[in-house]
Design a protein around this motif. Sequence first.
Motif, PDB file in Angstrom:
ATOM      1  N   ALA A 183       0.595  -1.483  -0.637  1.00 18.04           N
ATOM      2  CA  ALA A 183       0.275  -0.057   0.002  1.00 18.04           C
ATOM      3  C   ALA A 183       1.294   1.332   0.063  1.00 18.04           C
ATOM      4  CB  ALA A 183      -1.003   0.045   1.484  1.00 18.04           C
ATOM      5  N   ASP A 184       2.151   1.418   0.570  1.00 18.82           N
ATOM      6  CA  ASP A 184       3.518   2.282   0.392  1.00 18.82           C
ATOM      7  C   ASP A 184       3.494   2.936  -0.786  1.00 18.82           C
ATOM      8  OD1 ASP A 184       1.609   3.102   2.936  1.00 18.82           O
ATOM      9  OD2 ASP A 184       3.780   1.915   4.208  1.00 18.82           O
ATOM     10  N   GLY A 185       3.869   1.916  -1.648  1.00 16.84           N
ATOM     11  CA  GLY A 185       4.471   2.219  -2.892  1.00 16.84           C
ATOM     12  C   GLY A 185       3.753   3.325  -3.955  1.00 16.84           C
ATOM     13  N   PRO A 186       4.055   3.666  -5.112  1.00 10.84           N
ATOM     14  CA  PRO A 186       3.609   3.825  -6.555  1.00 10.84           C
ATOM     15  C   PRO A 186       2.408   3.698  -6.399  1.00 10.84           C
ATOM     16  CG  PRO A 186       6.076   2.864  -6.678  1.00 10.84           C
ATOM     17  CD  PRO A 186       5.792   2.627  -4.782  1.00 10.84           C
ATOM     18  N   ASP A 187       1.173   3.962  -7.384  1.00 11.82           N
ATOM     19  CA  ASP A 187       0.154   3.538  -7.945  1.00 11.82           C
ATOM     20  C   ASP A 187       0.665   2.626  -9.481  1.00 11.82           C
ATOM     21  OD1 ASP A 187      -1.876   3.747  -5.962  1.00 11.82           O
ATOM     22  OD2 ASP A 187      -2.382   6.144  -6.705  1.00 11.82           O
ATOM     23  N   ALA A 188       0.270   2.148  -9.378  1.00 13.51           N
ATOM     24  CA  ALA A 188       0.642   0.534 -10.165  1.00 13.51           C
ATOM     25  C   ALA A 188      -0.327   0.234 -10.747  1.00 13.51           C
ATOM     26  CB  ALA A 188       1.243   0.137 -10.676  1.00 13.51           C
ATOM     27  N   LYS A 189      -1.222  -0.346 -12.323  1.00  9.58           N
ATOM     28  CA  LYS A 189      -1.365  -1.280 -12.583  1.00  9.58           C
ATOM     29  C   LYS A 189      -1.021  -2.844 -12.532  1.00  9.58           C
ATOM     30  CE  LYS A 189      -3.480   1.417 -16.861  1.00  9.58           C
ATOM     31  NZ  LYS A 189      -3.448   1.295 -18.042  1.00  9.58           N
ATOM     32  N   VAL A 190      -0.161  -3.047 -12.066  1.00  6.49           N
ATOM     33  CA  VAL A 190       0.580  -4.190 -11.882  1.00  6.49           C
ATOM     34  C   VAL A 190       1.741  -3.864 -10.647  1.00  6.49           C
ATOM     35  CG1 VAL A 190       1.414  -6.446 -12.793  1.00  6.49           C
ATOM     36  CG2 VAL A 190      -0.032  -5.637 -13.988  1.00  6.49           C
ATOM     37  N   THR A 191       1.407  -5.096  -9.738  1.00 10.13           N
ATOM     38  CA  THR A 191       2.708  -5.455  -9.248  1.00 10.13           C
ATOM     39  C   THR A 191       3.444  -6.557  -9.544  1.00 10.13           C
ATOM     40  OG1 THR A 191       2.186  -3.926  -7.754  1.00 10.13           O
ATOM     41  CG2 THR A 191       3.491  -5.408  -6.785  1.00 10.13           C
ATOM     42  N   LEU A 192       4.760  -6.428  -9.709  1.00  9.08           N
ATOM     43  CA  LEU A 192       5.467  -7.667  -9.613  1.00  9.08           C
ATOM     44  C   LEU A 192       5.674  -8.271  -8.548  1.00  9.08           C
ATOM     45  CD1 LEU A 192       7.640  -6.816 -12.534  1.00  9.08           C
ATOM     46  CD2 LEU A 192       5.696  -8.271 -12.597  1.00  9.08           C
ATOM     47  N   LEU A 193       5.180  -9.060  -7.310  1.00  6.77           N
ATOM     48  CA  LEU A 193       5.600  -9.584  -6.435  1.00  6.77           C
ATOM     49  C   LEU A 193       6.965 -10.550  -6.195  1.00  6.77           C
ATOM     50  CD1 LEU A 193       5.934  -8.642  -3.147  1.00  6.77           C
ATOM     51  CD2 LEU A 193       3.437  -9.859  -2.588  1.00  6.77           C
ATOM     52  N   GLU A 200       6.931 -17.490   7.698  1.00  3.89           N
ATOM     53  CA  GLU A 200       5.321 -17.771   8.036  1.00  3.89           C
ATOM     54  C   GLU A 200       4.661 -17.589   6.770  1.00  3.89           C
ATOM     55  OE1 GLU A 200       6.366 -14.829   9.475  1.00  3.89           O
ATOM     56  OE2 GLU A 200       7.507 -16.024  10.042  1.00  3.89           O
ATOM     57  N   TRP A 201       5.219 -16.710   5.728  1.00  2.00           N
ATOM     58  CA  TRP A 201       4.475 -16.645   4.788  1.00  2.00           C
ATOM     59  C   TRP A 201       4.220 -16.833   3.132  1.00  2.00           C
ATOM     60  CZ3 TRP A 201       6.753 -10.170   4.395  1.00  2.00           C
ATOM     61  CH2 TRP A 201       5.389  -9.712   5.253  1.00  2.00           C
ATOM     62  N   SER A 202       4.971 -17.868   2.948  1.00  2.32           N
ATOM     63  CA  SER A 202       5.134 -19.366   2.100  1.00  2.32           C
ATOM     64  C   SER A 202       3.757 -20.125   2.404  1.00  2.32           C
ATOM     65  CB  SER A 202       7.115 -19.861   2.327  1.00  2.32           C
ATOM     66  OG  SER A 202       6.615 -20.826   3.170  1.00  2.32           O
ATOM     67  N   THR A 203       3.574 -20.391   2.981  1.00  2.00           N
ATOM     68  CA  THR A 203       2.273 -21.945   3.233  1.00  2.00           C
ATOM     69  C   THR A 203       0.862 -20.714   2.441  1.00  2.00           C
ATOM     70  OG1 THR A 203       3.418 -22.955   4.591  1.00  2.00           O
ATOM     71  CG2 THR A 203       0.778 -22.802   4.797  1.00  2.00           C
ATOM     72  N   PRO A 204       0.809 -19.213   3.110  1.00  2.00           N
ATOM     73  CA  PRO A 204      -0.543 -18.831   3.080  1.00  2.00           C
ATOM     74  C   PRO A 204      -0.115 -18.459   1.768  1.00  2.00           C
ATOM     75  CG  PRO A 204       0.304 -17.619   4.704  1.00  2.00           C
ATOM     76  CD  PRO A 204       0.938 -19.322   4.608  1.00  2.00           C
ATOM     77  N   LEU A 205       0.260 -18.072   0.427  1.00  2.00           N
ATOM     78  CA  LEU A 205       0.689 -17.389  -0.493  1.00  2.00           C
ATOM     79  C   LEU A 205       0.990 -18.838  -1.399  1.00  2.00           C
ATOM     80  CD1 LEU A 205       3.240 -14.126   0.273  1.00  2.00           C
ATOM     81  CD2 LEU A 205       0.972 -14.641  -0.030  1.00  2.00           C
ATOM     82  N   ARG A 206       1.277 -19.764  -1.175  1.00  2.00           N
ATOM     83  CA  ARG A 206       1.077 -20.901  -1.425  1.00  2.00           C
ATOM     84  C   ARG A 206       2.663 -21.043  -2.789  1.00  2.00           C
ATOM     85  NH1 ARG A 206      -3.715 -19.272  -2.037  1.00  2.00           N
ATOM     86  NH2 ARG A 206      -3.480 -18.903  -4.266  1.00  2.00           N
ATOM     87  N   VAL A 207       3.442 -20.167  -1.760  1.00  2.00           N
ATOM     88  CA  VAL A 207       5.374 -21.053  -2.736  1.00  2.00           C
ATOM     89  C   VAL A 207       5.849 -21.819  -2.020  1.00  2.00           C
ATOM     90  CG1 VAL A 207       6.676 -19.100  -2.882  1.00  2.00           C
ATOM     91  CG2 VAL A 207       4.571 -18.037  -3.336  1.00  2.00           C
ATOM     92  N   HIS A 208       6.158 -22.311  -2.790  1.00  2.00           N
ATOM     93  CA  HIS A 208       7.517 -23.090  -1.989  1.00  2.00           C
ATOM     94  C   HIS A 208       8.839 -23.686  -2.585  1.00  2.00           C
ATOM     95  CE1 HIS A 208       3.633 -24.980  -0.010  1.00  2.00           C
ATOM     96  NE2 HIS A 208       2.922 -24.918  -1.554  1.00  2.00           N
ATOM     97  N   THR A 209       8.526 -22.882  -3.547  1.00  2.00           N
ATOM     98  CA  THR A 209      10.009 -22.771  -4.515  1.00  2.00           C
ATOM     99  C   THR A 209      10.820 -21.138  -4.276  1.00  2.00           C
ATOM    100  OG1 THR A 209       9.714 -22.752  -6.887  1.00  2.00           O
ATOM    101  CG2 THR A 209       9.695 -24.612  -6.350  1.00  2.00           C
ATOM    102  N   THR A 210      11.338 -20.313  -4.342  1.00  2.00           N
ATOM    103  CA  THR A 210      11.979 -19.655  -4.745  1.00  2.00           C
ATOM    104  C   THR A 210      12.789 -19.149  -6.191  1.00  2.00           C
ATOM    105  OG1 THR A 210      13.841 -19.527  -3.110  1.00  2.00           O
ATOM    106  CG2 THR A 210      11.832 -18.885  -2.173  1.00  2.00           C
ATOM    107  N   PRO A 211      12.601 -18.496  -7.002  1.00  2.00           N
ATOM    108  CA  PRO A 211      11.870 -17.369  -6.931  1.00  2.00           C
ATOM    109  C   PRO A 211      10.755 -17.567  -7.068  1.00  2.00           C
ATOM    110  CG  PRO A 211      13.766 -17.436  -8.611  1.00  2.00           C
ATOM    111  CD  PRO A 211      13.861 -18.659  -7.794  1.00  2.00           C
ATOM    112  N   THR A 212       9.082 -17.261  -6.617  1.00  2.00           N
ATOM    113  CA  THR A 212       8.316 -17.553  -7.514  1.00  2.00           C
ATOM    114  C   THR A 212       8.074 -16.118  -7.192  1.00  2.00           C
ATOM    115  OG1 THR A 212       7.974 -19.139  -6.749  1.00  2.00           O
ATOM    116  CG2 THR A 212       6.166 -17.538  -7.129  1.00  2.00           C
ATOM    117  N   THR A 213       6.955 -15.045  -8.018  1.00  2.00           N
ATOM    118  CA  THR A 213       6.873 -13.592  -9.013  1.00  2.00           C
ATOM    119  C   THR A 213       5.409 -13.936  -8.448  1.00  2.00           C
ATOM    120  OG1 THR A 213       8.505 -12.857  -9.728  1.00  2.00           O
ATOM    121  CG2 THR A 213       6.535 -11.792 -10.201  1.00  2.00           C
ATOM    122  N   LEU A 214       4.592 -13.105  -8.470  1.00  2.00           N
ATOM    123  CA  LEU A 214       3.238 -12.782  -7.568  1.00  2.00           C
ATOM    124  C   LEU A 214       3.104 -12.090  -8.439  1.00  2.00           C
ATOM    125  CD1 LEU A 214       2.289 -14.214  -4.541  1.00  2.00           C
ATOM    126  CD2 LEU A 214       2.767 -15.515  -6.089  1.00  2.00           C
TER     127      LEU A 214
END
Length: 144
Positions: free
Chosen positions: A51-61, A100-114
């Motif tokens: 939320a603190d970042g600049p407005d964008a149509k798409v965020t590469l997380l 602890e964030w990996s489980t709710p985001l369903r991320v099991h390998t890195t890098p993963t970009t949402l």
Amino acid sequence: MSAGVWALLIAVAAALLGGAVWKAGQGKARERNGGQNMTELLPDALKQRLADGPDAKVTLLQLSTTFCAPCRHTRVLLADFAQRTGGVRHVEVDLTDHPEWSTPLRVHTTPTTLVLNAAGDELFRIKGVPHRDNLATALQPHLA
């Protein structure tokens, strides 16, 4: 040939086939079922950071870990892509600090970009180092 040699040849063939299948799925955009809204799953600290970042149509997380060499390559690629593409921003999160964030985001390998739209819906995700052309093509309809 002896049974041991046959077993070795079968094991090598299976390993090569498994590696080829794994490699084929790396770096490509994968649509998620129904474009789930990720804001429900994101921890409060990450919601605030987005939320603190600049407005964008798409965020590469980008979700990374400290000792991940492909993560460093992904960071450079995505930061450059976001800088060169209007309406796109790049945010990196180190899961080493927040495992602890990996489980709710369903991320099991890195890098993963949402890849998230402005409302927080997951448009697609990319496992591994993204292919720049594939990313640009997948983002085109969301940036128009």
